[in-house]
Design an enzyme around this catalytic site. Structure first.
Site: not given
Ligand code: XMP
Length: 501
Positions: A50, A77-78, A170, A172, A225-230, A298, A357, A493, A499
């Site tokens: 934490g 950790c904490y 950590h 994990e 959205s057409g993505g995997v999740d939705s 956003r 994911k 990253k 992004e």
């Molecule tokens: P970042 O840019 O934070 O992205 O390293 C990590 C993952 O999150 C997605 N991403 C978003 N997804 N709304 C979303 O639904 C957002 O505002 C948003 N910003 C980043 C990004 O595409 C990547 O998979």
């Protein structure tokens, strides 16, 4: 079941994740949860890390009676500080903050093998990941040191006779290569948890939960959205309640090339999901006029989305006389969706809220969703709006999506789509000088981004070969009007995000 008491670490969910990988069922609750108030007893308890210091005013603490239950506890950790704090010994502020790799020296206790179980089979040095300010300045009474690092002499401790363990690092995170083993030792060897949790069990449990929440007649609406999740969430919903689920795809004008049409076909024809496409491009683009700040984009998109969505929900209600009570959201644990949909009057159902994911992909495959869709790269809710840096206009979105389409097409042709976790083109708001024929041009720059990652918390850039980049660059510059330069983003990253906005 292992109960994770969450003290708010950015890594907390990774603990449930590591346990699921061991097929051990885990639940995460806030750290203030009192165990006697649960209608089940955990076999083991993990205190997460934490961002606080146990000595600071107002920092969170567990109910002290937790130490009387005889249930094994692992503090991370904490969580380690918390165990020490409750068990009578100080924590120092730690003048050295520690962040990154450390070599952990495991200390063996031949006369008390019970306390060595956390590190069983590990000898000498193991590499671990540290991220903390506070550390132990000494051992609490009746505790012994089971591992140390150069900076943290009490990096891991155990109670002499009770099943209490605390570790400063950590386990994990994947940066602790043997962390999963340590978690296994705790959950399986020490807590005796069964390793019988499976994704099929998750599906059955979730379908049952959805049916209970929605009831016999409840209706659910959900954004697709057409993505995997939705798609996975919608398919799960379809399994649970059939046509009482209404999917809506809002075209916000910032989708990928021909996306709405392709999605509609896939969901209705292949998956049998009830889906309607709402073209609200103009409404979104007019609201985005003049907006350049990424967070504001956003917000605008989130709010417009809520408006369009609520309007559509009302329309469905009025047209069919069907009352809609619930909203499906395919949000995963690491999603970054800001305040999206929080203000809606509908109650939320988030069947994927604890999954990462790759777990959602495994779930999708089990639900019979096509491989091509299951392995589709994620796409952010705000879409191309956050990939057009600066002001978003229909023309700018069009440039970005055409370039993106070429990039993705070439990635698929090269057979490397699945090696890459996410790839896209971003359009930069600067103009660069170029030359075409005898003319000087002054046009925009496309930045290509392709990353590999396990959990999107950290990511590396994908190492394309030069020939591939040459081909993509030449196609984009030749085929997409308004672009005379293509660059490839070679940032990891952290510190960069995936992004650009
Ligand atoms: P970042 O840019 O934070 O992205 O390293 C990590 C993952 O999150 C997605 N991403 C978003 N997804 N709304 C979303 O639904 C957002 O505002 C948003 N910003 C980043 C990004 O595409 C990547 O998979």
């Amino acid at each position: 079941t292992v109960l994770i008491l969450d003290f708010g670490s950015q890594y907390s969910h990774l603990i449930t994740r590591r346990l699921r990988e061991l097929n051990v069922y885990a639940e995460m609750l806030p750290c203030t949860q009192k165990i006697p108030e649960l209608d089940w007893l955990p076999k083991g308890i993990i205190f997460s890390g934490g961002p606080y210091s146990v000595y600071a005013d107002g920092s969170p603490h567990v109910d002290p009676s937790i130490f009387e239950l005889g249930i094994p506890i692992l503090g991370i950790c904490y969580g380690l500080q918390e165990i020490a704090w409750h068990n009578g010994r100080g924590v120092s502020g730690g003048d050295k903050r520690e962040y990154g790799h450390a070599d952990l020296h495991v200390i063996r206790h031949e006369n008390n093998p019970g306390i060595d179980r956390l590190f069983s089979g590990m000898t000498g040095q193991i590499q671990v990941w540290m991220s903390h300010g506070d550390m132990l300045s000494g051992l609490p009474p009746n505790f012994v040191t089971i591992a140390s690092t150069t900076n943290s002499p009490f990096a891991a401790i155990a109670h002499e006779s009770k099943p209490l363990f605390g570790i400063q690092f950590h386990p994990e995170v994947t940066h602790s290569p043997r962390g999963a083993e340590i978690i296994k030792h705790f959950a399986v060897d020490i807590c005796k948890c069964k390793q019988d949790w499976t994704m099929e069990k998750f599906i059955n449990k979730e379908i049952e939960r959805i049916r209970n929440v929605v009831g016999e007649t409840g209706k659910v609406i959900g954004a697709i959205s057409g993505g995997v999740d939705s798609t996975v969430a919608a398919k799960l919903m379809h399994h649970a309640i059939g046509d009482r689920f209404h999917g809506i795809l809002v075209d916000n004008g910032c989708l990928r090339l021909n996306e709405a049409k392709k999605c509609h076909e896939m969901l209705t024809k292949n998956l049998g999901v009830n889906l309607e496409v709402v073209d609200a491009s103009e409404e979104f683009l007019s609201k985005l006029k003049g907006v350049t700040d990424p967070e504001k984009k956003r917000k605008v998109i989130g709010n417009t989305f809520i408006n369009v969505f609520e309007r559509k929900a009302l329309e469905i209600t009025e047209e069919s006389g069907i009352h809609i009570d619930f909203l499906l959201q395919g949000t995963l644990y690491p999603d970054n969706v800001g305040g999206l949909l929080k203000d809606m009057k509908l109650k939320l159902i988030e069947p994927l809220r604890e999954l990462f994911k790759d777990e959602v992909r495994a779930l999708g495959t089990l639900l019979g969703i096509k491989e091509e869709l299951v392995w589709r790269h994620p796409f952010p809710g705000p879409g191309i709006a956050i990939r057009v840096l600066g002001e978003v206009t229909a023309e700018q979105v069009d440039i970005a999506r055409r370039a993106d389409n070429i990039f993705i097409e070439e990635i698929r042709n090269a057979g490397i789509y699945r090696e890459i976790s996410q790839a896209f083109a971003a359009l930069l708001p600067v103009r660069a000088v170029g030359v075409m024929g005898d003319q000087r041009t002054y046009e925009q720059v496309i930045a290509l981004r392709a990353v590999t990652t396990v959990d999107f918390m950290t990511a590396d850039w994908y190492d394309f070969d030069g020939k591939f980049l040459r081909k993509v660059s030449s196609r984009i510059i030749n085929e997409v009007k308004g672009v005379n330069r293509v660059v490839y983003d070679v940032s990891t990253k952290p510190p960069a995000t995936v992004e650009w906005e």
